[in-house]
Write an enzyme that holds these catalytic residues in place. Structure first.
Site, short mmCIF file in Angstrom:
data_model
loop_
_atom_site.label_atom_id
_atom_site.label_comp_id
_atom_site.label_asym_id
_atom_site.label_seq_id
_atom_site.Cartn_x
_atom_site.Cartn_y
_atom_site.Cartn_z
N CYS A 105 -58.62 43.78 1.24
CA CYS A 105 -56.99 43.41 1.86
C CYS A 105 -55.91 43.12 1.14
O CYS A 105 -54.86 42.90 1.59
CB CYS A 105 -57.83 41.95 2.38
SG CYS A 105 -58.09 40.30 1.70
N HIS A 146 -59.90 36.12 0.43
CA HIS A 146 -58.84 37.22 1.10
C HIS A 146 -57.53 37.09 1.17
O HIS A 146 -56.47 35.91 0.23
CB HIS A 146 -58.91 35.99 2.56
CG HIS A 146 -58.70 37.40 4.29
ND1 HIS A 146 -59.46 38.87 3.85
CD2 HIS A 146 -57.92 37.33 4.81
CE1 HIS A 146 -58.67 39.28 4.31
NE2 HIS A 146 -57.63 38.31 5.76
N ASP A 161 -51.85 39.32 9.46
CA ASP A 161 -53.24 40.05 8.41
C ASP A 161 -53.57 41.23 9.50
O ASP A 161 -54.42 41.92 9.96
CB ASP A 161 -53.71 38.83 9.22
CG ASP A 161 -55.91 39.19 7.73
OD1 ASP A 161 -55.69 40.21 7.12
OD2 ASP A 161 -56.29 37.92 7.52
#
Length: 349
Positions: A105, A146, A161
């Site tokens: 990510c 994350h 996201d």
């Protein structure tokens, strides 16, 4: 910092009126345009951006085009996720993400940030605690796992996201590509159900959800939000204070906020102290031609050593192995700093 990915979601989330303007836009044509991007542009960031924004009429549509293309074309790197080691992990640049067509990510978020930067849209990559794959209910959050984006459009802050927008990991540890628009300009009260940033200002909530409520579960989060409406400080003022600081001070500002928010994770502040110490040490000239320059270098080295010692005290609080890499690195830097300081003090004599 390794990033976890959510399991595929089957439910529908409902947004509040706080982002009604963005919701009024029909993104279907923008999404189609992004998905039809010629492959000859896929590894050329400049040409890809120019293609993606061509039909966009505003920044909402520009960011949506970036989101759609990344979500459809970048895969989650399962192998890196499974073999992650803090000591060997090197974040990919946006260009490398395009070349490899896969990332964790951090890579997703930094690619989106770079696309936004090139068209003049303000964006930050935000690290935090997620309730994605591997999440254990009610467990303590001691490691940020994350990263996602906050962006500013027409003076308003929004949450994105794109990693979770691209698909998810199934029970067989396989990445399943599935476009999910739920994480595009998500209502902060929805986003906080499974994303908690290190620095609470990035929740984009005037009454940020505390770690205790977040760890307890969705019911407790919603109860907190309902009970604390209108009784807290304005997050936009904190962001404004953050942005007014020089870049090197922004790291400390956010890191100190993160540690105050969650003392169970001291590593983020320890890293900030360590980075500042390394910057100070690298600023010391190799050739010192006068007593005054030696004294100045000595003072700088003492300050750097002080930062490293603060970092060491912080990581000592971590009892498991999650901070072993930082502990070793800080210890080595302290030894080097002490040797340098001894040499400088001898030179003054």
């Amino acid at each position: 910092m390794m990033k976890l990915l959510t399991l595929l979601l089957s439910g529908v989330l409902f947004f509040s009126t706080t982002i009604s303007l963005a919701q009024e836009i029909d993104y279907s044509e923008i999404d189609l345009h992004a998905r039809q991007a010629p492959k000859k542009f896929h590894q050329d960031l400049d040409k890809l951006i120019k293609y993606l924004i061509k039909p966009a009429n505003n920044d909402y549509e520009r960011v949506r085009s970036f989101y759609s293309w990344i979500a459809e074309n970048i895969a989650y790197d399962i192998q890196l996720f499974r073999n992650y080691r803090p000591s060997s992990y090197q974040p990919l640049s946006p260009t490398d993400v395009l070349k490899q067509r896969k990332a964790v990510c951090q890579g997703y978020a930094e690619l989106l940030q770079e696309m936004c930067r090139q068209v003049g849209i303000k964006s930050y990559v935000v690290g935090g605690y997620s309730k994605g794959f591997g999440y254990v209910p009610k467990a303590k959050f001691t490691v940020a796992d994350h990263a996602w984006n906050v962006i500013s459009i027409e003076g308003n802050w929004y949450l994105i996201d794109v990693t979770w927008g691209s698909g998810g990991i199934n029970e067989k540890m396989k990445f399943v590509k599935q476009f999910n628009e739920l994480y595009f300009l998500t209502d902060p009260k929805v986003f906080v159900l499974n994303h908690l940033p290190l620095a609470p200002m990035w929740q984009l909530l005037d009454c940020p959800v505390p770690m205790k409520a977040y760890a307890q579960g969705e019911k407790q989060i919603k109860e907190y939000l309902n009970q604390n409406v209108g009784r807290c400080a304005n997050y936009s003022k904190q962001i404004e204070e953050f942005e007014q600081k020089p870049n090197e001070e922004q790291v400390f500002f956010a890191a100190k906020m993160a540690y105050e928010f969650n003392p169970d994770n001291p590593v983020v502040l320890a890293r900030a102290y360590m980075d500042e110490a390394n910057q100070l040490m690298s600023s010391i000239p190799r050739q010192l031609s006068s007593r005054e320059s030696i004294i100045e270098a000595t003072n700088t080295q003492e300050t750097a050593l002080n930062y490293l010692q603060k970092a060491q005290e912080l990581v000592k609080k971590v009892k498991d192995k999650s901070a072993d890499h930082e502990k070793k690195l800080i210890s080595n830097n302290i030894s080097t700093s002490e040797q340098n300081l001894k040499g400088l003090r001898n030179a003054i004599k």
